[in-house]
Design a protein around this motif. Structure first.
Motif, mmCIF file in Angstrom:
data_model
loop_
_atom_site.group_PDB
_atom_site.id
_atom_site.type_symbol
_atom_site.label_atom_id
_atom_site.label_comp_id
_atom_site.label_asym_id
_atom_site.label_seq_id
_atom_site.Cartn_x
_atom_site.Cartn_y
_atom_site.Cartn_z
ATOM 1 N N LEU A 4 0.833 -1.204 0.000
ATOM 2 C CA LEU A 4 0.000 0.000 0.000
ATOM 3 C C LEU A 4 0.872 1.261 0.000
ATOM 4 C CD1 LEU A 4 -2.767 -0.999 2.605
ATOM 5 C CD2 LEU A 4 -2.785 -1.289 0.126
ATOM 6 N N ASN A 5 1.826 1.297 -0.888
ATOM 7 C CA ASN A 5 2.765 2.422 -0.912
ATOM 8 C C ASN A 5 2.400 3.503 -1.930
ATOM 9 O OD1 ASN A 5 4.540 1.454 1.101
ATOM 10 N ND2 ASN A 5 5.437 0.024 -0.377
ATOM 11 N N LEU A 6 1.237 3.404 -2.543
ATOM 12 C CA LEU A 6 0.883 4.358 -3.598
ATOM 13 C C LEU A 6 -0.041 5.475 -3.117
ATOM 14 C CD1 LEU A 6 0.266 1.906 -6.585
ATOM 15 C CD2 LEU A 6 2.354 3.136 -5.995
ATOM 16 N N GLN A 7 -0.281 5.542 -1.801
ATOM 17 C CA GLN A 7 -1.237 6.546 -1.325
ATOM 18 C C GLN A 7 -0.660 7.954 -1.307
ATOM 19 O OE1 GLN A 7 0.293 4.515 0.700
ATOM 20 N NE2 GLN A 7 0.874 5.534 2.593
ATOM 21 N N ASN A 8 0.662 8.075 -1.354
ATOM 22 C CA ASN A 8 1.293 9.394 -1.229
ATOM 23 C C ASN A 8 1.538 10.049 -2.587
ATOM 24 O OD1 ASN A 8 1.461 9.249 1.628
ATOM 25 N ND2 ASN A 8 3.237 7.909 1.435
ATOM 26 N N TYR A 9 0.488 10.184 -3.395
ATOM 27 C CA TYR A 9 0.633 10.844 -4.690
ATOM 28 C C TYR A 9 0.711 12.352 -4.483
ATOM 29 C CZ TYR A 9 -4.454 11.277 -4.071
ATOM 30 O OH TYR A 9 -5.712 11.540 -3.583
ATOM 31 N N ILE A 10 1.382 13.039 -5.394
ATOM 32 C CA ILE A 10 1.556 14.495 -5.252
ATOM 33 C C ILE A 10 0.742 15.268 -6.298
ATOM 34 C CG2 ILE A 10 3.854 14.250 -4.272
ATOM 35 C CD1 ILE A 10 4.982 15.018 -7.034
ATOM 36 N N GLY A 11 0.163 14.553 -7.259
ATOM 37 C CA GLY A 11 -0.657 15.200 -8.275
ATOM 38 C C GLY A 11 -1.515 14.172 -8.990
ATOM 39 N N TRP A 12 -2.370 14.650 -9.867
ATOM 40 C CA TRP A 12 -3.271 13.724 -10.556
ATOM 41 C C TRP A 12 -3.874 14.376 -11.795
ATOM 42 C CZ3 TRP A 12 -7.953 16.109 -10.813
ATOM 43 C CH2 TRP A 12 -8.255 17.049 -9.817
ATOM 44 N N ARG A 13 -4.379 13.539 -12.675
ATOM 45 C CA ARG A 13 -5.190 13.994 -13.800
ATOM 46 C C ARG A 13 -6.209 12.916 -14.133
ATOM 47 N NH1 ARG A 13 -3.498 12.029 -18.915
ATOM 48 N NH2 ARG A 13 -1.576 10.770 -18.817
ATOM 49 N N VAL A 14 -7.357 13.323 -14.634
ATOM 50 C CA VAL A 14 -8.433 12.386 -14.964
ATOM 51 C C VAL A 14 -8.775 12.538 -16.439
ATOM 52 C CG1 VAL A 14 -10.775 11.633 -14.431
ATOM 53 C CG2 VAL A 14 -9.343 12.585 -12.613
#
Length: 437
Positions: A4-14
């Motif tokens: 579960l190491n992917l929770q610390n995202y710094i940005g996103w796009r949809v």
């Protein structure tokens, strides 16, 4: 093992909604500090309108930080991850860790294990609590605490957006319902001792090797492993307080061969939680008993100081053998059970003496937050969940109650006056302290 190491995202796009197989869907790209992007796909929508509505919801969740990164994680996989990556690292107690493992594997996973974490709702939680309350009230209380803590952790790992356990209570017991209707009071001797029985236990235990352990349990509410780890250096003889700073037990993932004989389960380890580190006022009768026990300790130390075949172990432990060695976690059992049987006392567990102490405090309307600190609980909710329903088991109107509480709990005003007086003099405690080498 679950990652579960992917929770610390710094940005996103949809991305925009596009046709996917027999319906519609869209992709989410989570950006990370190393420059990488991790895609997720949301699909299975029958119409484009339905997919766009879901996309807008996803964008809102990403904005407010409630987006679920791991929407497909099952309860069983998550609970095992939580035990290994949170509890195992936060507690030094082998016993506590395996106690949590037992509750999770025997009572939570069989009921909810196959469900996805994101699909667990308040109704599922209530059904679990109801089923476990019918099985065992004690187990139900542990299940509630574990569910609350583990699901809080799941929120931080972006496995769920909020904790569905919050606000869900255990079902009321038959005793609590009768209380509301008929104002009756019942003494449940299967869980605690009455005042008279407490006095008998304290008096009769004086002739046993576990007298100090009994006093620390029923008069100060200490856990068994905490009692075994107490040292004379933890006592503030001026202010009459006791610091709880360690417990005795076995170290996580350690092999028996790494330790000296008969010490594997007697290692000094950290306490259960950060809140378990506490400073407690010492009741007068316990303080006097500590001083008497210290005299015995010094006598034994001097008598065996030159015994090379079986030397005295000067570990400074309050509860120890005549050779100074700390007690094992099961030492009290045989003496305790015999005490109960010989004196016609209910055959209750050793831990129920701690329950008795907490129940007395709650019954006397002590602030639950203050009681929680005395008990060394991480949260007030644990105190109330575990002991709150026992508040009615000691009958109202017992005239000895007030006198008893005044006897076993320190008079804070008198203690402050005593402290001020001591500041003006130099107390002579040399007879209770070891002689200089």
């Amino acid at each position: 093992m679950l990652d579960l190491n992917l929770q610390n995202y710094i940005g996103w796009r949809v991305a925009q909604v596009v046709p996917v197989r027999d319906g519609f869907g869209y992709r989410i790209f989570l950006k990370y500090a190393d420059g990488s992007e991790k895609p997720q796909q949301k699909s299975g929508f029958k119409t484009e309108k339905e997919a766009n509505k879901a996309r807008e919801k996803t964008i809102a969740e990403l904005y407010n930080g409630t987006f679920i990164v791991y929407a497909r994680v099952k309860v069983a996989d998550y609970m095992n991850f939580w035990l290994e990556n949170d509890i195992k690292k936060r507690t030094d107690s082998h016993e506590t860790y395996y106690s949590y493992c037992g509750i999770v594997k025997n009572h939570i996973i069989p009921v909810l294990g196959k469900k996805k974490m994101a699909d667990v709702n308040r109704g599922d939680i209530q059904k679990l609590f109801n089923a476990k309350a019918d099985y065992s009230r004690s187990v139900a209380e542990q299940v509630k605490t574990i569910m609350n803590v583990s699901f809080d952790y799941a929120v931080t790992k972006k496995v769920i957006s909020n904790n569905p356990v919050k606000g869900v209570n255990l079902p009321k017991t038959g005793n609590s319902q009768r209380k509301a209707g008929f104002r009756t009071r019942n003494i449940d001797t299967t869980k605690t001792l009455t005042l008279e029985q407490i006095q008998i236990l304290l008096e009769k235990s004086k002739n046993t090797p576990i007298h100090m352990q009994v006093m620390f349990n029923v008069l100060m509410g200490l856990r068994r492993s905490e009692i075994n780890g107490l040292k004379y250096s933890d006592v503030d003889y001026i202010n009459r307080t006791l610091k709880v700073e360690r417990q005795l037990g076995r170290v996580h993932n350690a092999d028996k061969e790494e330790f000296a004989p008969k010490t594997f389960t007697k290692q000094e380890i950290g306490l259960k939680t950060e809140s378990s580190y506490r400073e407690l006022p010492i009741p007068d009768i316990v303080f006097e008993a500590i001083l008497e026990e210290r005299q015995k300790y010094e006598v034994n130390r001097k008598r065996r100081i030159n015994d090379k075949s079986n030397p005295f172990f000067d570990g400074n432990y309050i509860c120890c053998s005549t050779y100074g060695r700390p007690r094992s976690k099961g030492f009290h059992f045989q003496h305790y059970k015999k005490l109960l049987a010989d004196n016609g006392l209910p055959d209750i567990r050793w831990h129920d003496l701690r329950t008795t102490y907490c129940t007395l405090l709650l019954k006397e309307s002590f602030n639950p937050k203050a009681v929680s600190k005395l008990m060394g609980h991480a949260k007030e909710i644990i105190t109330m969940d575990t002991y709150g329903d026992n508040r009615n088991i000691i009958a109202d109107g017992v005239p000895e109650m007030e006198a008893y509480m005044k006897e076993v709990l320190p008079d804070l005003e008198a203690q402050e006056r005593f402290r001020q007086e001591l500041l003006e003099i130099v107390p002579d405690v040399s007879e209770y302290l070891p002689e200089p080498a």
